[in-house]
Design an enzyme around this catalytic site. Structure first.
Site, PDB file in Angstrom:
ATOM      1  N   LEU A  16       4.064  -5.202  18.574  1.00  0.00           N
ATOM      2  CA  LEU A  16       3.090  -4.949  19.645  1.00  0.00           C
ATOM      3  C   LEU A  16       1.673  -5.312  19.199  1.00  0.00           C
ATOM      4  O   LEU A  16       0.727  -5.179  19.972  1.00  0.00           O
ATOM      5  CB  LEU A  16       3.148  -3.475  20.060  1.00  0.00           C
ATOM      6  CG  LEU A  16       4.459  -3.052  20.743  1.00  0.00           C
ATOM      7  CD1 LEU A  16       4.521  -1.540  20.900  1.00  0.00           C
ATOM      8  CD2 LEU A  16       4.593  -3.729  22.095  1.00  0.00           C
ATOM      9  N   LYS A  66       5.276  -6.451   2.747  1.00  0.00           N
ATOM     10  CA  LYS A  66       4.045  -5.739   2.372  1.00  0.00           C
ATOM     11  C   LYS A  66       3.804  -5.637   0.859  1.00  0.00           C
ATOM     12  O   LYS A  66       2.671  -5.501   0.435  1.00  0.00           O
ATOM     13  CB  LYS A  66       4.065  -4.318   2.956  1.00  0.00           C
ATOM     14  CG  LYS A  66       3.914  -4.288   4.461  1.00  0.00           C
ATOM     15  CD  LYS A  66       3.809  -2.857   4.954  1.00  0.00           C
ATOM     16  CE  LYS A  66       3.760  -2.802   6.460  1.00  0.00           C
ATOM     17  NZ  LYS A  66       3.438  -1.467   6.960  1.00  0.00           N
ATOM     18  N   ASP A 102      -2.537   1.525   6.697  1.00  0.00           N
ATOM     19  CA  ASP A 102      -1.493   2.409   7.249  1.00  0.00           C
ATOM     20  C   ASP A 102      -1.813   3.899   7.006  1.00  0.00           C
ATOM     21  O   ASP A 102      -1.790   4.707   7.935  1.00  0.00           O
ATOM     22  CB  ASP A 102      -0.131   2.091   6.628  1.00  0.00           C
ATOM     23  CG  ASP A 102       0.457   0.785   7.149  1.00  0.00           C
ATOM     24  OD1 ASP A 102       0.176   0.419   8.299  1.00  0.00           O
ATOM     25  OD2 ASP A 102       1.202   0.131   6.382  1.00  0.00           O
ATOM     26  N   GLY A 127      11.239  11.237   3.900  1.00  0.00           N
ATOM     27  CA  GLY A 127      11.413   9.806   3.665  1.00  0.00           C
ATOM     28  C   GLY A 127      10.600   9.384   2.455  1.00  0.00           C
ATOM     29  O   GLY A 127       9.597  10.035   2.106  1.00  0.00           O
ATOM     30  N   LYS A 156      14.372   8.522  -5.094  1.00  0.00           N
ATOM     31  CA  LYS A 156      13.210   7.809  -4.529  1.00  0.00           C
ATOM     32  C   LYS A 156      12.079   8.792  -4.217  1.00  0.00           C
ATOM     33  O   LYS A 156      10.905   8.472  -4.384  1.00  0.00           O
ATOM     34  CB  LYS A 156      13.629   7.034  -3.273  1.00  0.00           C
ATOM     35  CG  LYS A 156      14.305   5.699  -3.646  1.00  0.00           C
ATOM     36  CD  LYS A 156      14.976   5.028  -2.493  1.00  0.00           C
ATOM     37  CE  LYS A 156      14.041   4.470  -1.460  1.00  0.00           C
ATOM     38  NZ  LYS A 156      14.821   3.840  -0.344  1.00  0.00           N
TER      39      LYS A 156
HETATM   40  P1  ATR Z   1       9.883   1.998   5.926  1.00  0.00           P
HETATM   41  O1  ATR Z   1       9.038   0.938   5.281  1.00  0.00           O
HETATM   42  O2  ATR Z   1       9.862   1.947   7.433  1.00  0.00           O
HETATM   43  O3  ATR Z   1       9.581   3.349   5.389  1.00  0.00           O
HETATM   44  P2  ATR Z   1      12.189   1.793   4.216  1.00  0.00           P
HETATM   45  O4  ATR Z   1      11.301   1.440   3.070  1.00  0.00           O
HETATM   46  O5  ATR Z   1      13.467   1.053   4.384  1.00  0.00           O
HETATM   47  O6  ATR Z   1      11.403   1.635   5.583  1.00  0.00           O
HETATM   48  O7  ATR Z   1      12.496   3.393   4.145  1.00  0.00           O
HETATM   49  C1  ATR Z   1      13.303   4.039   5.047  1.00  0.00           C
HETATM   50  C2  ATR Z   1      13.306   5.541   4.746  1.00  0.00           C
HETATM   51  O8  ATR Z   1      14.078   6.203   5.755  1.00  0.00           O
HETATM   52  C3  ATR Z   1      13.965   5.915   3.433  1.00  0.00           C
HETATM   53  O9  ATR Z   1      13.364   7.094   2.941  1.00  0.00           O
HETATM   54  C4  ATR Z   1      15.414   6.167   3.855  1.00  0.00           C
HETATM   55  O10 ATR Z   1      16.158   7.017   2.990  1.00  0.00           O
HETATM   56  P3  ATR Z   1      16.880   6.439   1.657  1.00  0.00           P
HETATM   57  O11 ATR Z   1      15.804   6.248   0.645  1.00  0.00           O
HETATM   58  O12 ATR Z   1      17.862   7.462   1.289  1.00  0.00           O
HETATM   59  O13 ATR Z   1      17.529   5.139   2.073  1.00  0.00           O
HETATM   60  C5  ATR Z   1      15.202   6.848   5.160  1.00  0.00           C
HETATM   61  N1  ATR Z   1      16.359   6.708   6.064  1.00  0.00           N
HETATM   62  C6  ATR Z   1      16.617   5.660   6.888  1.00  0.00           C
HETATM   63  N2  ATR Z   1      17.751   5.883   7.594  1.00  0.00           N
HETATM   64  C7  ATR Z   1      18.224   7.097   7.215  1.00  0.00           C
HETATM   65  C8  ATR Z   1      19.339   7.907   7.593  1.00  0.00           C
HETATM   66  N3  ATR Z   1      20.229   7.506   8.503  1.00  0.00           N
HETATM   67  N4  ATR Z   1      19.485   9.123   7.006  1.00  0.00           N
HETATM   68  C9  ATR Z   1      18.596   9.563   6.076  1.00  0.00           C
HETATM   69  N5  ATR Z   1      17.518   8.840   5.677  1.00  0.00           N
HETATM   70  C10 ATR Z   1      17.319   7.632   6.235  1.00  0.00           C
END
Ligand code: ATR
Length: 277
Positions: A16, A66, A102, A127, A156
């Site tokens: 967007l 990024k 951000d 997250g 993480k």
């Molecule tokens: P972004 O840059 O949008 O933060 P990312 O770096 O891929 O994307 O991070 C995604 C986050 O969402 C991670 O903390 C991920 O958890 P993991 O580290 O365990 O992968 C979390 N996440 C995404 N889908 C998930 C799910 N279905 N259940 C639990 N955690 C999820």
């Protein structure tokens, strides 16, 4: 001469940013265009060199570039360096400088609804990916009282908590434990994609133990209010979706590029319209 700006990412068609930035340029009577460039990973370096060659004035950078993009820039702003990611590039006199707006964009969206100062706030971040990192490191740098990070993959969360620990009190926690200790937080932020369209019935954690006078926020804005936010609101929390953060990060990029304050209300209106009102 018309200045060219844009956003690079893969995928990019959903972005967007073009409608938002073009509305801002138009409102400010700036002779500028903003384009969404689809840049697969293997062409990232060429895209950056092309920016120099073509005199593109500024770019936003989105997933998955990024972090990698930092290798190809001439200078990195100290906050972006701490976060370890860049979402904004400014070209000045042939030099490419990387920034990260951000976390700062998130902080600006929090300010109008937060009664407590950041120095007295205890924050839970759900997250530990790229989005969490921008917010966590920015909040830690601003001296938030306490930062707890919870994540499906605990290692993480531990690694991010360690990074934040350089600036403030910070710890990692399994999701179940964070859920049980919800009363200990003033601000709870979901940075995962859990609850995003089409999986709108899912929640990143249970809000059963939610305390009083809490801000619950979700970086998601499709749907506009996730189930997580709806349930938090029912329990008396103040809620905040990801739209203001999106607008604010774009407004900060606009300022880096043009030196002018961005017309945030205009930008927000056009994004809301794109999202269906
Ligand atoms: P972004 O840059 O949008 O933060 P990312 O770096 O891929 O994307 O991070 C995604 C986050 O969402 C991670 O903390 C991920 O958890 P993991 O580290 O365990 O992968 C979390 N996440 C995404 N889908 C998930 C799910 N279905 N259940 C639990 N955690 C999820």
């Amino acid at each position: 001469m018309k200045q060219v700006y844009g956003v690079i990412g893969d995928p990019i068609s959903h972005s967007l940013s073009p409608v938002m930035q073009e509305a801002a340029f138009k409102y400010c009577h700036l002779d500028a265009a903003y384009h969404a460039f689809h840049v697969p990973k293997q062409y990232l370096e060429q895209a950056v060199q092309g920016m120099r060659g073509l005199g593109v004035k500024g770019l936003n950078v989105t997933l998955p570039h990024k972090v990698e993009i930092m290798n190809f820039l001439d200078e990195i702003d100290p906050l972006a360096e701490k976060i370890g990611a860049v979402n904004t590039i400014v070209q000045e006199d042939g030099k490419l400088v990387g920034y990260n707006t951000d976390g700062e964009g998130y902080m600006q969206s929090l300010q109008p609804i937060s009664e407590k100062t950041i120095a007295s706030s205890r924050v839970l971040i759900i997250g530990a990916g790229g989005a969490a990192k921008g917010i966590a490191i920015t909040m830690a740098s601003y001296g938030v009282k306490e930062l707890v990070i919870t994540n499906r993959t605990l290692s993480k969360a531990e690694s991010l908590a360690k990074d934040c620990g350089k600036y403030t009190s910070s710890a990692a926690m399994p999701i179940g434990m964070a859920q049980a200790k919800l009363t200990e937080f003033d601000i709870i932020i979901n940075t995962t994609s859990i609850g995003m369209t089409p999986d709108i019935d899912t929640m990143p954690l249970s809000l059963e133990m939610l305390g009083k006078n809490v801000i619950v926020s979700d970086l998601i804005y499709t749907p506009f209010q996730t189930r997580f936010l709806l349930e938090a609101e029912k329990k008396g929390a103040k809620i905040l979706n990801g739209l203001d953060m999106f607008v604010n990060q774009g407004a900060l990029s606009f300022k880096y590029w043009t030196g002018q304050e961005a017309p945030r209300e205009i930008m927000k209106d056009v994004v809301m319209k794109e999202l269906g009102g």
